[in-house]
Design an enzyme around this catalytic site. Sequence first.
Site, short mmCIF file in Angstrom:
data_model
loop_
_atom_site.label_atom_id
_atom_site.label_comp_id
_atom_site.label_asym_id
_atom_site.label_seq_id
_atom_site.Cartn_x
_atom_site.Cartn_y
_atom_site.Cartn_z
N HIS A 1 9.44 -3.90 3.35
CA HIS A 1 8.68 -4.28 2.10
C HIS A 1 9.87 -3.92 1.19
O HIS A 1 10.08 -5.11 0.26
CB HIS A 1 7.94 -2.31 1.91
CG HIS A 1 7.23 -2.24 2.83
ND1 HIS A 1 6.72 -0.93 2.89
CD2 HIS A 1 5.87 -2.62 2.21
CE1 HIS A 1 5.74 -0.91 3.93
NE2 HIS A 1 4.46 -2.60 3.31
N HIS B 1 8.97 0.94 3.55
CA HIS B 1 10.08 1.20 5.21
C HIS B 1 10.94 -0.06 4.46
O HIS B 1 10.84 -0.95 2.87
CB HIS B 1 9.32 1.37 5.84
CG HIS B 1 8.70 0.24 6.24
ND1 HIS B 1 8.67 -0.89 6.39
CD2 HIS B 1 7.28 0.25 6.14
CE1 HIS B 1 7.52 -1.77 6.28
NE2 HIS B 1 6.54 -0.98 6.42
N GLY C 1 4.20 -10.03 3.84
CA GLY C 1 5.70 -10.55 5.47
C GLY C 1 4.57 -10.50 6.65
O GLY C 1 4.08 -10.74 6.69
N LEU D 1 8.58 -2.92 12.35
CA LEU D 1 8.54 -1.73 11.37
C LEU D 1 7.15 -1.93 9.84
O LEU D 1 6.39 -2.45 10.09
CB LEU D 1 9.48 -1.53 9.82
CG LEU D 1 11.20 -1.65 10.38
CD1 LEU D 1 11.81 -2.03 8.79
CD2 LEU D 1 11.05 -0.70 10.63
N SER D 2 5.90 -0.37 10.21
CA SER D 2 4.57 -0.24 9.63
C SER D 2 5.05 0.91 9.35
O SER D 2 5.84 1.50 10.25
CB SER D 2 3.84 -0.80 11.04
OG SER D 2 3.07 -0.30 10.36
N SER D 3 3.87 1.36 8.12
CA SER D 3 3.98 2.23 7.66
C SER D 3 3.23 2.88 8.60
O SER D 3 3.14 4.28 8.89
CB SER D 3 3.04 2.19 6.71
OG SER D 3 3.56 1.49 4.88
N ARG D 4 2.43 2.53 9.59
CA ARG D 4 1.62 3.92 10.46
C ARG D 4 1.73 3.59 11.73
O ARG D 4 1.93 5.00 12.65
CB ARG D 4 0.14 2.83 10.78
CG ARG D 4 -0.78 2.56 9.76
CD ARG D 4 -1.99 2.27 10.81
NE ARG D 4 -3.16 1.62 9.57
CZ ARG D 4 -3.32 1.21 9.10
NH1 ARG D 4 -3.12 -0.13 8.22
NH2 ARG D 4 -4.39 0.64 7.89
N GLN E 1 -2.97 -12.31 7.97
CA GLN E 1 -3.41 -12.25 6.51
C GLN E 1 -2.31 -13.17 5.88
O GLN E 1 -2.91 -13.54 4.88
CB GLN E 1 -2.77 -10.68 6.45
CG GLN E 1 -3.02 -10.48 5.02
CD GLN E 1 -2.32 -8.59 4.77
OE1 GLN E 1 -2.72 -7.96 4.92
NE2 GLN E 1 -0.70 -9.07 4.58
N MET F 1 0.70 -1.20 -0.09
CA MET F 1 -0.13 0.10 0.14
C MET F 1 0.72 1.27 0.00
O MET F 1 0.35 1.99 0.53
CB MET F 1 -1.19 -0.02 1.19
CG MET F 1 -2.15 -1.06 1.52
SD MET F 1 -3.44 -0.99 2.39
CE MET F 1 -2.73 -0.56 3.51
#
Length: 287
Positions: free
Chosen positions: A42, A39, A152, A189-192, A158, A35
Amino acid sequence: MLNLQIPSATTVSSLRARVRSWRDEGLSVGFVPTMGALHAGHLALVQLAKAQCDRVVASIYVNPAQFAPGEDFEAYPRTVIEDSQHLAEAHCDLIYLPTNDVIYPQGFATSIAVAGPAEGLESAARPHFFNGVATVVAKLLNQVRPDVAVFGEKDYQQLLVIRRLVRDLDLGVDIIAGETVRERDGLALSSRNAYLSASDRQRAGQLNRILRQFAADLAAGQSLTQARQTALAACEAGFDAVDYVEARCADTLAPLGDGTLQVPARVLAAVRLGSTRLIDNCAALPS
């Protein structure tokens, strides 16, 4: 037109034309759906796909179907120019940038529901989520038609849902899991993570430590009930809210009994710091 650092496709026809040209050369194709707001986690998935295949496609699509009203769809970071630079550095070969009209054209009326590993955990807190994930992943896999797709382990439920989807629908794609990439203090690590305030960021790293202790307690022979209660209490003390802290069968995410651990398991948690929701997991093995 966006000034991207690598070749791109925005339509199914242009995507398939590029993939077909690779197929004509006898090359294998890997796929990493994202999405965006990329980072190092990904990029590790892209590098894993690159190690498996001759060419790699990465998609960037913020899927509205997996956001409920009031969630962060509008605020979700969109950084496609920076993302393309990161993908170029990771030696990705093509970036796929479908629009909503490509994924959900006018009149779109299909939704895929996966039971089994999709039941409970994330579904209890976000009942809309896995239908949105399963539908968009099925579409993307059909559009790209890769040999391998990489997801991941951070989003462990998921991952298992997608494996079930691919198996049940005979989609003919090998699903490979990439290990979770972490900050020094263990935060996945997470975009959020960008939403975290400075003080909340200091607290966030304890989630992985709590889960690793949960797994260690199970390996030491504590009962599932006792080990979970200890982990739950630690999460309740350390975070603003707790959605779940659970141990599940590693292969199916089926609930486990109340005795000691007898099979490989996964311990999983979702907690909240302010408006930010964190999820994490780790393996737990019987003694």
